[in-house]
Write a protein that holds these residues in place. Structure first.
Motif: not given
Length: 126
Positions: A68-90
């Motif tokens: 299962x793909x959790x994320x596809x990333x391109x360019x530059x960036x960040x996700x901070x799911x610690x402060x903005x739940x939900x997290x990405x579960x398996x």
């Protein structure tokens, strides 16, 4: 240069942070059974991701009998799911606990991923 992997944090409770760098299209597998900090039962979550790439795409995939793909990333960036739940579960079927990070397209890249790991066995590094 082949891709390189560096463990940035490995705590008994809470998180496991890894940095992967490379300059080509390649694949890095984080083998939970060999890391000591990642649970092998597929209960880890993705809490935070920071990345940069000149071109192409980085994919983060939960390994299992059906991946299962959790994320596809391109360019530059960040996700901070610690402060903005939900997290990405398996959500892989039959999860192994392993994570595959693949870079499509030859260019320099860096990705830092923080996994939430909860509590686990005594063998983990403090």
């Amino acid at each position: 240069m082949a891709s390189s992997t560096q463990i940035l944090r490995n705590k008994k409770q809470g998180s496991f942070v890894v940095k992967i760098e490379g300059d080509a299209a390649d694949t890095t597998t984080l083998d939970a059974s060999n890391l000591g900090g990642m649970p092998v039962d597929g209960t880890a979550t993705i809490r935070r991701v920071m990345w940069t790439t000149e071109s192409g795409q980085i994919s983060i995939t939960w390994d299992g009998s059906t991946d299962a793909v959790a994320a596809r990333l391109s360019g530059n960036g960040n996700w901070n799911l610690t402060q903005n739940p939900p997290v990405i579960s398996n959500n892989a079927t039959g999860p192994t606990g392993d994570v595959v990070i693949a870079k499509v397209g030859a260019s320099d890249y860096t990705v830092i991923v923080e996994f939430g790991t909860g509590a686990y066995g005594e063998t983990a590094a403090a």
